[in-house]
Design an enzyme around this catalytic site. Structure first.
Site, PDB file in Angstrom:
ATOM      1  CE1 TYR A 173       7.942  84.070  45.205  1.00 14.72           C
ATOM      2  CE2 TYR A 173       7.774  86.195  44.398  1.00 14.72           C
ATOM      3  CZ  TYR A 173       8.296  85.428  44.296  1.00 14.72           C
ATOM      4  OH  TYR A 173       7.863  84.311  42.943  1.00 14.72           O
ATOM      5  CB  ALA A 395       8.490  83.529   9.754  1.00 13.79           C
TER       6      ALA A 395
END
Ligand code: FMN
Ligand code: SF4
Length: 662
Positions: A173, A395
């Site tokens: 950045y 799950a």
């Protein structure tokens, strides 16, 4: 006490921090379109503060909304109207005695003209990567304007209750662009030697000190080693030189990351990187500097965090994804139950959503992450009622855990001899041991909650009715079956072992013998991992993919990582080719497959001794239907409902159990 070093009080400048666990900045893409924190974002941070962290450095927070807009939903401190909303965030975190730091940020050349409608600004007119827009070289006026924005943002942050600011000088950045010889080619006082390349940030530091006094802590994040083999990118030696200069400018702490705008994997690694692979970088900074060093190091558990502190690699451990996977990381460590910490598997689903998809952050192994506001405290309305959970994959395990937490009495049935389901396949390819640890943490949770588990159980509606006569309902998470396409020769091939599934190969039920050649049909992650497994065991093979590129649906960072291990073995790669026929070996005739190039329709024969199908999965709908007919109250979760990934499985298991009603 366990983890003595981790729970030692620490100091950064004038700030006292209750322990050494620091959450790393991670973009969540949860702010609103004006950059204001949303209630769910505040709740997400609060959950982590409540989890026992000493300090949170929140996600990159824009100082500018004109020249730098990295994503539509990035958090900002760019306007005075941000102050009161940010105060809600800092208040929520402070409630739990946790410090909060704003990571203030400008994207420079990484920004997005599609959002700003302007050219990106940068020290020099050098695009951040090939094919990205050429930025405008900043004038001295631009430099002053952006510097002032950093100062104004820091002032706002202090007003909003932040304990400190961190200047984002990492990951390519704007501040890092000034540090870099590659991106900063200026010949004025902002370019050239280290002192000049640090001048931009030096003036910001000086300005913040002037505005906020000498006691307000200023941290700086930089990449200790950009690990990018291009001339001009930061090496460890040069990084150390910059850091020493920054220390002399009076920063209070340094936060060491790695990588660059062209090497995100050195910062946020795929699963194949082992914890500690980059610890030499942080250690070099710790040895060279006197200010506190914070550092990430692929930390998945508190034992490794403690080890890093003991080895003197850093003063504070940087916890990124492990906080997404389990916000209770620190509390569980303190309680001496590290086995209950849900472990990050390094799948990069979080990165894929935020940086790849512009969607709010989520975690594959923690369905509540960033949805804490939708799923607040569990409503404990189960009253001990029995619920049968069919299938012990991710799950089913998640459903049983959540049901138990809600006060139900789940009974978990698994047909195999161990829990795990597809995780027991996913953890077999090379370098996938993080999946095993995730599975183990779910098993530990089940045990701690006292969930009754039946292994090697026949799972039909009749057997479940007999074993669970008082069941108030059933959650069916019985998984899926491999997709077998209707192709000539396939049924016969499966009968005589010429055609097998990827699952069979990975679990050892089918073997490709030495000297044999295989064809892997399908190049999703399962196909590629199966190929890697065989290649690394000295087998030869071709990979066939119907779509134009290999790895459809696989996040590019994971795909590149996988291909970097596959390619050196030089397998045959056939993207854009469809399997049309299978020819089993006949007497003295070797077997082969016929594939058709989808673009031209041209056919090609490829020799193969074993055909491996990795073409996806289909839900076991018949079994699901049978349960629906036998029991009135049936919920379906995981691959049994919608084939997919671990993220889908844990999410559906959680949601089924969260919404379950007797
Ligand atoms: C979804 C996501 C967003 C990130 N956003 C930021 C950010 O805003 N600022 C930053 O300095 N690093 C960011 N990072 C990098 C993390 O701070 C951290 O360096 C990285 O995840 C490695 O640490 P870990 O192995 O503990 O996860 C991000 C990482 C992820 C996964
Ligand atoms: S999504 Fe995957 S990589 Fe990201 S935190 Fe969760 S488990 Fe780790």
């Amino acid at each position: 006490m366990a983890y003595e070093k981790l729970f030692e009080e620490g100091r950064i400048g004038s700030m006292t921090i209750k322990n050494r666990g620091v959450m790393m900045p991670m973009a969540t893409d949860m702010a609103d379109k004006d950059g204001l924190p949303t209630p769910r974002q505040i709740r997400y941070y609060q959950e982590r503060a409540k989890g026992g962290l000493g300090m949170i450095i929140n996600e990159y927070t824009g100082v500018d909304d004109i020249d730098s807009i990295p994503s539509i939903h990035n958090l900002r401190a760019a306007r005075d109207y941000h102050i009161s909303a940010l105060e809600e965030l800092t208040d929520a975190v402070h409630l739990y005695g946790c410090k909060i730091v704003a990571q203030i940020h400008h994207g420079g050349a990484t920004s997005n003209p599609a959002f700003t409608g302007r050219d990106n600004l940068a020290p020099s007119a050098v695009p951040i990567a090939d094919g990205r827009p050429v930025p405008k070289e900043m004038t001295l006026e631009d430099i002053k304007r952006i510097k002032d924005k950093f100062l104004a943002a820091a002032v706002r942050c202090k007003k909003a209750g932040y304990d400190a600011v961190e200047l984002h000088g990492a990951h390519g950045y704007l501040i890092a662009q000034f540090f870099s010889k590659y991106y900063n080619r200026r010949t004025d006082e902002y370019g050239g030697n280290v002192e000049n390349r640090c001048r931009f940030v030096a003036e910001i530091i000086e300005g913040i000190r002037r505005e906020l006094g000498p006691k307000y802590p200023i941290l700086l994040r930089m990449c200790g080693d950009e690990m990018t083999p291009v001339d001009g990118f930061l090496s460890l030696e040069e990084g150390l030189e910059i850091a020493k200069h920054l220390e002399s400018l009076g920063i209070d702490a340094i936060n060491i990351s790695n990588g660059s705008a062209r090497n995100g994997d050195a910062n946020c690694e795929p699963f194949s990187y082992q914890p500690g692979w980059k610890k030499h970088v942080a250690k070099a900074y710790k040895e060279a500097l006197s200010i506190p060093v914070i550092a990430t190091n692929t930390i998945k558990d508190p034992d490794f965090a403690e080890q890093l502190l003991e080895e003197g690699v850093c003063d504070f451990v940087g916890l990124g994804r492990s906080q997404l996977a389990d916000p209770e990381f620190m509390n569980k460590a303190k309680a001496g139950t590290p086995e209950l910490i849900r472990k990050c598997i390094g799948c990069l689903y979080c990165r894929e959503r935020v940086l790849g998809g512009g969607l709010p952050i989520r975690c594959a192994v923690n369905p509540r992450t960033a949805r804490e506001i939708e799923f607040p405290l569990l409503h404990k309305s189960g009253q001990g009622k029995q619920v049968a959970v069919v299938g012990g994959g991710p799950a089913g395990m998640q459903a049983a855990i959540t049901l138990a937490e809600r006060g139900y009495k789940p009974i978990l049935f698994e047909k195999e001899e161990e829990l795990g389901g597809t995780l027991n396949i996913a953890d077999k390819p090379p370098l996938k041991d993080k999946i095993t640890r995730f599975k183990e943490s779910m098993e530990a949770q089940l045990a701690a909650l006292g969930v009754e588990v039946h292994l090697e159980a026949e799972v039909t509606p009749e057997t479940i009715k007999t074993a669970c006569p008082d069941a108030a309902g059933v959650i069916v998470a019985c998984g899926a079956a491999p997709l077998i396409p209707p192709i000539d020769g396939i049924a016969e091939g499966m009968e005589n072992g010429f055609v097998v599934t990827a699952e069979d190969v990975i679990t050892g039920k089918a073997v490709v013998r030495e000297g044999q050649k295989a064809a892997v049909i399908g190049s999703g992650l399962t196909g590629l991992e199966t190929a890697e497994f065989l290649l690394s065991n000295g087998r030869k093979l071709d990979i066939i993919e119907m779509l134009p590129a290999l790895g459809p649906g696989v996040f590019p960072a994971i795909l590149n990582d996988e291909m970097s291990r596959i390619k050196p073995y030089d397998p045959g790669l056939f993207p854009g080719h469809k399997l049309t026929a299978i020819h089993a070996p006949a007497e003295n005739e070797p077997g082969y497959i016929t594939v058709e190039e989808t673009a031209t329709g041209e056919s090609l024969d490829l020799s193969a001794d074993v055909i491996i199908l990795a073409m996806g999965i289909v839900p076991r709908t018949e079994l699901v239907q049978a349960f629906k007919e036998a029991f009135g109250n049936v919920y379906v979760a995981g691959d049994a409902s919608q084939g997919g990934r671990i993220a889908t499985a844990t999410r559906q298991g959680f949601e089924a159990a969260y919404t379950f009603k007797a």
